[in-house]
Enzyme design. Structure first.
Site, PDB file in Angstrom:
ATOM      1  CG  HIS A 154      -2.046  -0.963   1.095  1.00 50.83           C
ATOM      2  ND1 HIS A 154      -1.847  -2.325   1.090  1.00 50.83           N
ATOM      3  CD2 HIS A 154      -3.378  -0.788   0.937  1.00 50.83           C
ATOM      4  CE1 HIS A 154      -3.015  -2.937   0.957  1.00 50.83           C
ATOM      5  NE2 HIS A 154      -3.954  -2.023   0.850  1.00 50.83           N
ATOM      6  NE  ARG A 534      -6.803  -6.283  -2.123  1.00 54.34           N
ATOM      7  CZ  ARG A 534      -7.229  -5.081  -1.695  1.00 54.34           C
ATOM      8  NH1 ARG A 534      -8.315  -4.994  -0.939  1.00 54.34           N
ATOM      9  NH2 ARG A 534      -6.581  -3.988  -1.997  1.00 54.34           N
ATOM     10  CD  GLU A 655     -12.801  -3.938   0.672  1.00 56.87           C
ATOM     11  OE1 GLU A 655     -11.908  -3.073   0.710  1.00 56.87           O
ATOM     12  OE2 GLU A 655     -13.157  -4.507  -0.369  1.00 56.87           O
ATOM     13  CG  ASP A 696     -12.632   0.814   0.984  1.00 56.40           C
ATOM     14  OD1 ASP A 696     -12.719   1.858   0.327  1.00 56.40           O
ATOM     15  OD2 ASP A 696     -11.801  -0.078   0.733  1.00 56.40           O
ATOM     16  NE  ARG A 734      -4.998  -3.170  13.482  1.00 54.32           N
ATOM     17  CZ  ARG A 734      -3.840  -2.942  14.080  1.00 54.32           C
ATOM     18  NH1 ARG A 734      -2.822  -3.762  13.885  1.00 54.32           N
ATOM     19  NH2 ARG A 734      -3.685  -1.903  14.860  1.00 54.32           N
ATOM     20  NE  ARG A 867      -6.737   1.915  -5.206  1.00 53.46           N
ATOM     21  CZ  ARG A 867      -7.165   0.667  -5.057  1.00 53.46           C
ATOM     22  NH1 ARG A 867      -7.527   0.235  -3.863  1.00 53.46           N
ATOM     23  NH2 ARG A 867      -7.241  -0.145  -6.083  1.00 53.46           N
TER      24      ARG A 867
END
Length: 1032
Positions: A154, A534, A655, A696, A734, A867
């Site tokens: 990320h 994913r 989410e 999210d 997380r 995002r």
């Protein structure tokens, strides 16, 4: 490092921390004096002094004078030429990073010098035994513990990898400087080294000039494993083992690993078109290659160490057999025709770093080492060159150069050329290799362990060469006689070495480097980190649409849920493939199908879970199961043998708040399907994994509502699995910041619903958190230990649930009011989006080049498709930190005014979940700064929208007021003075950086193509991230 990872903030020694800050500050001052000149140094110092004075006055409550000084500071910054502003930004950014390095060093130093740390294995094991847990139960629970830390790419790591390494180097030099036995000359040399490192920092470009690719991100993650976790894991396991032996009388079994590692780097394709099936394949192979390369180095060291000739009879016979086999092979080689003995394989043109070129491929009578297609167009570089020049010509009969299945060349002229080229490439190699390698042993009794480990190394080297061919896209197969495919194959000879040493009175040798290697193999396997895949649920529906349309069955996505489940279940029970090999699909669908093909070819030996983001129905899970099963059938049919490993476990990710509320029902529906529950029991040991997303859900309804909905969803999912007798593992997505579910690891695990952590846990570690927690071996050992003890406590002494139903009702009321306030501001106020774009550097964050994926899932200017990371990142920059607290004040105020203030104070004292939620919000509020946020509004926001900023600041003050009422504190962070002091120590630089960012933003928005201004802005973003200790 980041404050949100700080499980041990109270342990820092401030006197020595300040001494190191002064040392680094003084050396940096000298470097700057030399680099920018004394006249500009005067300006830098003046800016810092003004910021420090304004801060001191504000902390003392003298607001008016503080405001005057801040206006003067703003005025002086606004008059700065661009070059000076750029240099000032760089200077303050490095100052904040150097303070962070001093902080990191003192955490490391404390870990080394404290006899028993809180939350350590010794501490928690002792507590549990005193609470009535038996030694046997403690031992079994630790041995059965299954925690997996999943490293993700990320985009929140702001620093370049080059700078991260330099920071680690400076921290190590500080550690060396703290030694009491350091002589005068050594200390002088150390200071010179520090000056060199700081000078190098200053002369290095802070900014990434191009976006990283997914493979770049994966390499960075693997580098953390190689540089830190590889060293940390044996120390961590040794610590757990020693504590177990101390308190239960039995050490941790040698192959027992309470913690393992996974990765999303190169596998997370959700909204990232740059992650393709090809990328996933390359990253998985690269991970395997690095694992084998690391094992080769360890085996080399072990061969040198184990020179003893003491061994068991069984081991001696094994060594004799190896020598006899090698002797027979040499005799056989001497008798072979030369054209069979000197065959040159297709050599890769580009290999991973430190890889040796594959040597010639030799074939025996039974097992070929590699099966290379005779139709490959690949040729070694030297042969390519000659071929381009037209000599020699290809055979007239049209046969192609290559190896047949028996290993002979299809052209005599090409054979002669190959032999000549091979001979030229080997000149001097044989004699040089003899200088490096010891002479071969004649009998096993001389050094049996070296003989056995020599064969282990040989197999590892051949495995590495095979992986190099695969990385080049050349077809080849594992041969179990000459290479390793599974960790069990590698463990077998290592465990034989261990047992032999123990039985022959050399246990002290067995428990050293050899035990560490065995533990590494048990932890990292043959892949270092298993790669999760994913993808968003909608992409699977698109693939099934294409298939059902092609088969004239209708449009899958238009069916209702029951029809989808009927179709999927029927196909899953069938034995024929669903997807015809002749089907033609659009590129997006082809990419989905190609990903499933990679999953089939690699299997569960190399890959971890298949995570479905935005999951909302049982059909989302069965769709993946069907595509996975269908591809495995097709690949098995093509290759004529079963796919390696088992099917990947399929993990729904819930989410949004809506999906979290439905999570329990979805799991119940899944487990009520006969095919699915049989599949789970047969292929996944009766184990269901469910992922819950923090990012999210927080962006959807605010941090407080998200926290409560996550808590309830976990309770419901656990209850659903219990009803069907299925074990559950919860996977926590997380983030690093509080707004995305971040916070101290120990606190987070200890505040989960009772029964949700039953010895198993998966959790992501994202972006800057990976470097912060695991970038240095000492801190990595501590973090791994904290994971172990927190999960152990949550398993054996689960956290308390809400004491009474009234507390749950109050939480519902607070959550409802909080969500209404949050959504009313963020989604329903028509001015909010414009205010957000004007008041923050959100639009400019894309220039940072810190991640491979786009900032938005879909092309839209709304908050919904933005995002969560840039959403949180932007508000953190302006010190509003809005996503972490907006709505909380309204909720707490609403229930307090209804007469429930005493009740929520009791909830704070007695309910771990509620306490941790409020404590994290308190920490965020301590980092927020109302005057700074007001300055952004005054300088950057249109006058007609500034009222929205004033309203938000009132909300912030309301939240602070009610958090203090609940906690009983007079001031924020009253119970964590160490963290408060750390934050305050950074503020003079941080406040100045915010004012400089405002000025640069104002100029850049009038001159958008000015690259120097853009660089200045990005450096201020770096500096503020360093000062805030987190990004997104």
């Amino acid at each position: 490092m980041t404050d949100t990872t700080d499980d041990i903030a109270e342990e820092i020694s401030f006197q020595s921390f300040e001494d190191d800050c002064k040392l680094l500050g003084s050396l940096f001052h000298d470097v700057l004096q030399r680099e920018v000149g004394s006249s500009f140094m005067v300006k830098i110092e003046r800016i810092r002094t003004l910021a420090q004075s304004a801060l001191n006055l504000r902390l003392a409550g003298i607001e008016d004078t503080a405001n005057l000084l801040e206006k003067q500071l703003t005025s002086e910054i606004s008059k700065m030429p661009l070059e000076e502003a750029l240099t000032l930004a760089r200077a303050f950014t490095h100052s904040l990073n150097l303070m962070g390095i001093a902080d990191t060093h003192h955490r490391m130093h404390k870990l080394i010098n404290v006899t028993q740390l809180s939350r350590s294995c010794d501490d928690i094991f002792s507590q549990l035994l005193q609470s009535g847990i038996s030694p046997e139960e403690l031992y079994k629970t630790v041995c059965k513990q299954e925690v997996e830390i999943v490293l993700t790419a990320h985009p929140t790591q702001i620093n370049r990898r080059t700078l991260q390494y330099k920071h680690v180097r400076i921290a190590h030099l500080l550690e060396y400087n703290s030694r009491s036995d350091l002589g005068h000359e050594d200390r002088e040399t150390l200071i010179e080294d520090l000056v060199r490192e700081i000078t190098s920092l200053w002369q290095t470009d802070e900014l990434r000039r191009q976006k990283p690719t997914p493979v770049d991100e994966a390499r960075a993650g693997l580098n953390i494993v190689e540089q830190s976790l590889w060293k940390a894991v044996p120390h961590y396991l040794r610590r757990v083992s020693n504590s177990l032996k101390k308190f239960t009388g039995k050490p941790l079994p040698l192959t027992c690993t309470p913690i393992k590692f996974g990765s999303w780097m190169g596998g997370d394709r959700d909204g990232n078109p740059n992650v393709t099936a090809k990328v996933t394949k390359e990253v998985s192979l690269l991970s395997r290659w690095m694992a084998i390369d690391l094992y080769i180095r360890e085996v080399d060291s072990l061969r040198f160490e184990l020179s003893t000739d003491r061994c068991s009879d069984r081991f001696s016979r094994l060594a004799d057999e190896i020598l006899e086999k090698e002797s027979l092979e040499k005799d056989f080689d001497r008798g072979k025709p030369i054209f069979l003995n000197q065959q040159n394989s297709s050599l890769p043109t580009q290999l991973p770093a430190r890889a040796h070129l594959p040597s010639c491929i030799e074939y025996g009578d039974s097992h070929p080492k590699f099966e290379i297609s005779t139709t490959t167009e690949f040729m070694p570089p030297n042969l390519q060159k000659q071929n381009e020049q037209g000599s020699p010509k290809p055979p007239a009969d049209g046969s192609q150069l290559g190896l047949t299945s028996r290993g002979s060349f299809s052209s005599t002229s090409q054979l002669l050329l190959q032999r000549k080229l091979f001979a030229e490439s080997q000149v001097g190699r044989a004699s040089f290799q003899k200088l490096l390698e010891p002479p071969p042993l004649k009998r096993a009794g001389m050094a049996p362990y070296r003989i056995v480990l020599g064969e282990v190394k040989e197999k590892l080297v051949k495995t590495r060469k095979l992986l190099e061919l695969l990385l080049e896209g050349l077809p080849c197969e594992y041969d179990p006689l000459v290479s390793y495919e599974t960790s069990e194959q590698l463990l077998e000879p290592l465990l034989l070495c261990y047992e032999s040493l123990q039985s022959s009175g050399a246990g002290v040798l067995a428990d050293g480097r050899l035990a560490d290697l065995i533990r590494r193999v048990s932890t990292f396997g043959m892949v270092l980190v298993k790669l999760d895949l994913r993808q968003e649920s909608g992409r699977h529906s698109e693939a099934l649409n294409a298939i059902t349309t092609y088969l004239d069955l209708g449009t899958y996505s238009e069916w209702d849920e029951e029809k989808k489940l009927d179709f999927l279940t029927k196909e899953l029970k069938g034995k024929r493939p669903l997807v015809p090999p002749t089907i033609e699909v659009v590129p997006e669908v082809k990419e989905v199908l190609d990903t499933f093909r990679v999953a089939a070819e690699f299997g569960s030996e190399s890959l971890g879970a298949y995570v479905i983001s935005m999951a909302s129905n049982a059909s989302d899970v069965l769709a993946v199961e069907l595509l996975q099963k269908d591809t495995r059938l097709a690949v098995t049919s093509e290759h004529g043998k079963p796919c390696p490993g088992g099917t990947l476990r399929v993990v729904p990710l819930f989410e949004t708040v809506k999906d979290l509320r439905a999570a329990g029902s979805v799991i119940r529906k899944l487990l009520s399907i006969d095919w699915y529950i049989e599949h789970i029991q047969k292929n996944h040991n009766g184990h269901q994994e469910v992922m819950v997303g923090y990012s999210d859900s927080g962006k959807d309804s605010g941090r407080f509502t998200a926290a409560w909905e996550l808590y309830k969803a976990q309770e419901d999912v656990v209850a659903a699995c219990n009803e069907f007798g299925i074990k559950i593992t919860l996977f926590h997505g997380r983030g690093g910041s509080i707004g995305r579910g971040g916070g101290p690891t120990y606190l987070a695990i200890q505040s989960q619903p009772p029964g949700s952590v039953m010895g198993t846990l998966r959790s992501t570690e994202q972006g800057e958190m990976v470097q912060a927690k695991f970038g240095i071996p000492q801190t990595a050992v501590r973090q791994l230990e904290i994971y172990t003890t927190a999960v152990l406590l949550a398993t054996l002494t689960p956290p308390q649930p809400p004491r009474e139903e009234k507390w749950r009702n109050l939480m519902e009321e607070i959550s409802k009011l909080s969500s209404q306030n949050y959504r009313g501001t963020v989604y329903e106020n028509p001015e909010f989006i414009s205010y957000f774009h004007e008041a923050t550097p959100q639009a400019e964050l894309g220039y940072l080049n810190i991640g491979s994926r786009p900032a938005r899932r879909k092309s839209s200017t709304g908050i919904g498709h933005l995002r969560a990371i840039p959403w949180v990142f932007a508000w953190t920059q302006t010190r509003f930190v809005l996503p972490a607290w907006l709505g909380v004040g309204a909720g707490l105020k609403g229930v307090s005014e209804k007469g429930y203030a005493d009740d929520i104070q009791e909830m704070y004292k007695e309910w771990p979940f509620f306490q941790s939620t409020i404590d994290l919000i308190e920490m965020v509020l301590a980092k927020a700064d109302i005057p700074i946020t007001k300055h952004y509004d005054e300088q950057l926001v249109s006058e007609n929208r500034r009222g929205l900023g004033d309203m938000l600041r009132k909300e912030l003050m309301t939240t602070e007021k009610y958090v203090l009422v609940i906690t009983g504190h007079e001031k924020l962070l009253e119970s964590n003075k160490s963290l408060k002091k750390l934050i305050e120590s950074r503020l003079p630089y941080l406040n100045a950086m915010n004012m400089l960012q405002v000025e640069v933003l104002k100029r850049l928005r009038q001159d958008e193509d000015n690259n120097k201004l853009r660089d200045a802005l990005l450096i201020t973003i770096n500096g503020i991230a360093a000062g805030m200790r987190n990004t997104g």
